[in-house]
Design an enzyme around this catalytic site. Structure first.
Site, PDB file in Angstrom:
ATOM      1  N   LEU A 143       0.867  -1.172   0.000  1.00 15.25           N
ATOM      2  CA  LEU A 143       0.000   0.000   0.000  1.00 15.25           C
ATOM      3  C   LEU A 143       0.905   1.225   0.000  1.00 15.25           C
ATOM      4  O   LEU A 143       1.993   1.198   0.583  1.00 15.25           O
ATOM      5  CB  LEU A 143      -0.896   0.030   1.250  1.00 15.25           C
ATOM      6  CG  LEU A 143      -1.931  -1.083   1.406  1.00 15.25           C
ATOM      7  CD1 LEU A 143      -2.703  -0.893   2.715  1.00 15.25           C
ATOM      8  CD2 LEU A 143      -2.896  -1.125   0.234  1.00 15.25           C
ATOM      9  N   ASP A 144       0.462   2.291  -0.650  1.00 13.42           N
ATOM     10  CA  ASP A 144       1.230   3.533  -0.621  1.00 13.42           C
ATOM     11  C   ASP A 144       1.397   4.005   0.826  1.00 13.42           C
ATOM     12  O   ASP A 144       0.589   3.685   1.708  1.00 13.42           O
ATOM     13  CB  ASP A 144       0.522   4.623  -1.420  1.00 13.42           C
ATOM     14  CG  ASP A 144       0.490   4.315  -2.908  1.00 13.42           C
ATOM     15  OD1 ASP A 144       1.322   3.510  -3.350  1.00 13.42           O
ATOM     16  OD2 ASP A 144      -0.375   4.869  -3.609  1.00 13.42           O
ATOM     17  N   LYS A 145       2.429   4.768   1.057  1.00 13.96           N
ATOM     18  CA  LYS A 145       2.757   5.229   2.403  1.00 13.96           C
ATOM     19  C   LYS A 145       1.550   5.834   3.110  1.00 13.96           C
ATOM     20  O   LYS A 145       1.283   5.541   4.287  1.00 13.96           O
ATOM     21  CB  LYS A 145       3.892   6.251   2.336  1.00 13.96           C
ATOM     22  CG  LYS A 145       4.259   6.862   3.683  1.00 13.96           C
ATOM     23  CD  LYS A 145       5.370   7.900   3.538  1.00 13.96           C
ATOM     24  CE  LYS A 145       5.686   8.547   4.880  1.00 13.96           C
ATOM     25  NZ  LYS A 145       6.755   9.563   4.775  1.00 13.96           N
ATOM     26  N   ARG A 245      -5.196   6.106  -7.585  1.00 10.78           N
ATOM     27  CA  ARG A 245      -4.969   7.550  -7.559  1.00 10.78           C
ATOM     28  C   ARG A 245      -4.863   8.119  -8.973  1.00 10.78           C
ATOM     29  O   ARG A 245      -5.419   9.179  -9.277  1.00 10.78           O
ATOM     30  CB  ARG A 245      -3.713   7.850  -6.749  1.00 10.78           C
ATOM     31  CG  ARG A 245      -3.823   7.431  -5.292  1.00 10.78           C
ATOM     32  CD  ARG A 245      -2.467   7.344  -4.607  1.00 10.78           C
ATOM     33  NE  ARG A 245      -1.789   8.631  -4.603  1.00 10.78           N
ATOM     34  CZ  ARG A 245      -0.539   8.801  -4.232  1.00 10.78           C
ATOM     35  NH1 ARG A 245       0.196   7.744  -3.852  1.00 10.78           N
ATOM     36  NH2 ARG A 245       0.012  10.002  -4.241  1.00 10.78           N
TER      37      ARG A 245
END
Length: 544
Positions: A143-145, A245
């Site tokens: 997962l992105d930060k 995103r």
């Protein structure tokens, strides 16, 4: 992973005065220098001391002649064990399912600040066996930060291989919730756009014609009352970097808080608003549901994770409604005094009587309508205002005139009242003094009604002084309204105006406190409804 131990000291010289502690330590480590983020983790972990005391601020500038001592482990390969919170959802001997907090990177990388999730995992001694990539033990997806939510971690190499294959073969259910700008034109759909590195920026991904295939299904779950934002359920059928995103930004509805892909569109909505900027600290994207075949048993397992608190806070802020409070009561009860006290306390107050007086002025809407209907009957001249005394006398003789006047004037008052509410919508509460609140039907335009009560004997004396015409005319005018008992019965709250000005001011202050309590109670109720309504199991129950 092997470590070499560091244990050395140095004196801060005059030439180093004003330098940060992390930079001073970094410059004095023998051999190849590690990443400064590692030094910072040592400092935060109380491994570096100044004059015999631990220092936990990497930015601290030790004074000249300070003694700095470093006692830490310098890793030669693999990530460093670091303590930190892991929100476990499920764990057995083979896998760990967790709820990753926003702001935490998944694994170490040259540009990644420590700590990461992997640093936390290896400190718990959860893994067994030798993983091919020591920097990413057990990591089968990311997962992105700043994305929160569900992740699965393999606890041994065999499980890692099976889970990685399942992700590669698209046998894993991955569903997300996101707050996005605006509302997509279609309630649901699929975005099928190839993704690749943005040729203008290596840190960004972009929709391209010759990139890797990427498919995202979406469904609008809820749209805000002003249609400026929506909660969207998403399912990714492929696993590309920043897929959701980029796809949502390409659709014209970037994820709220996504400064990388939604910066320009955010500016059109003023996301720099002082309060909203404090609430939206990351892209509001959450991994809400994760399902897969258990790599050991082969049984399908599914997990759901409720939205985090920052979603609630943003939702409540975006949907917050000003408390619209009407002040009403019988003639002479003290409504105007209550309004004056509220103004002095800093609250915006609308006055229906002043509004009507303005409408009666030459050229105004009320003046025009009355002239068209009654001619010059209630005017001293063709250019003068409505003669309210003559109008009141006519109403006393013929109640039908009152009905006609109300039919003409009340819609105009409603329009100006709603304009007032709109002008002050950023306030927590605003008031409107409306003597004929129930008679005019304006209760629909208010959230709460407060009645001002005053004993009839005191009201009568006040009206006689005010009107100067005796109780007779006051009684006639009073008779055209609901009785005081009926008005008070219909009100949600009552302010008693029986004991004089000082007591009344204290009661108005108490009213303001009660209204604040009711607002907080309503916010808590809405937060609970939000959490229940947008529970991932319910949201994705019938996702196509």
């Amino acid at each position: 992973m092997t470590n070499s131990s560091l244990d050395f000291s140095f004196i801060v010289g005059p030439e180093d005065a004003g330098a940060r502690l992390d930079k001073l330590v970094l410059a004095r480590i023998p051999g190849d220098a590690p990443a400064r983020s590692l030094i910072q983790s040592w400092i935060k972990g109380r491994m570096i001391w100044i004059n015999g005391q631990p220092c936990t601020k990497p930015s601290f500038c030790p004074p000249s002649m300070s003694l700095v001592r470093v006692r830490a482990a310098l890793p030669q390969s693999g990530p460093v064990p670091m303590s930190g919170k892991i929100h476990e959802i499920y764990r057995d001997d083979h896998i760990l399912v967790l709820n990753k907090q926003p702001g935490l990177s998944v694994h170490p990388a040259p540009s990644v600040e420590l700590p990461t999730l992997v640093n936390f995992l290896i400190s718990r001694d959860l893994f067994s066996g030798h993983f091919p990539d020591p920097d990413r033990p057990g990591i089968v997806h990311r997962l992105d930060k700043d994305t929160s939510g569900l992740m699965v971690v393999a606890l041994n190499p065999d499980m890692a291989q099976k889970l990685s294959q399942a992700f590669q073969d698209r046998e894993v259910e991955k569903k997300y919730l996101a707050l996005v700008l605006g509302r997509p034109e279609k309630d649901q759909g699929e975005i099928n756009q190839d993704l690749d590195r943005d040729p203008r920026s290596r840190v960004r991904m972009a929709v391209t014609r010759s990139g890797r295939p990427a498919r995202t299904k979406y469904r609008v779950v809820h749209t805000g009352s002003d249609s400026k934002w929506s909660l969207v359920g998403l399912e990714i059928l492929t696993g590309r970097t920043h897929q959701i995103r980029v796809h949502m930004a390409h659709l014209g509805h970037p994820v709220l808080g996504d400064s990388l892909y939604g910066r320009e569109i955010h500016r059109t909505w003023d996301l720099k608003h002082r309060i909203l900027a404090k609430l939206v600290k990351r892209q509001l994207l959450h991994s809400a549901k994760l399902g897969f075949k258990h790599p050991a048993s082969g049984q399908w397992v599914s997990f759901a994770q409720a939205l985090p608190k920052d979603f609630f806070r943003v939702f409540l802020y975006l949907e917050k409604k000003m408390q619209r409070v009407a002040i009403t009561g019988a003639m002479g009860s003290g409504k105007s005094t209550v309004s004056r006290i509220l103004r002095n306390l800093g609250y915006p107050v609308f006055c229906a009587d002043s509004c009507v007086a303005g409408l009666y002025q030459p050229g105004q809407d009320g003046w025009t309508l009355i002239q068209r209907r009654f001619g010059d009957r209630f005017f001293d001249s063709s250019e003068g205002p409505v003669n309210k005394a003559r109008l009141a006398e006519a109403i006393g003789q013929d109640k039908d005139i009152l009905l006609e006047i109300n039919h003409l004037i009340h819609p105009l008052v409603r329009h100006r009242l709603n304009k007032f509410w709109k002008e002050h919508r950023a306030k927590r509460v605003a008031f409107a003094e409306i003597p004929l609140l129930f008679e005019s039907g304006l209760t629909k335009d208010c959230d709460l009604s407060v009645g001002v009560f005053c004993p009839d004997s005191i009201r009568g004396d006040r009206l006689e002084k005010k009107l100067g015409t005796g109780h007779g005319k006051a009684a006639v005018l009073d008779g055209h309204q609901l009785s005081q008992p009926e008005k008070i019965r219909r009100c949600a709250l009552v302010v008693d105006n029986s004991a004089g000005p000082d007591d009344l001011e204290q009661r108005v202050r108490s009213l303001a406190i009660m209204l604040r309590y009711l607002r907080i109670k309503q916010v808590k109720k809405e937060a609970g409804l939000f959490q229940t309504r947008f529970d991932p199991d319910k949201v994705f129950h019938d996702t196509p």
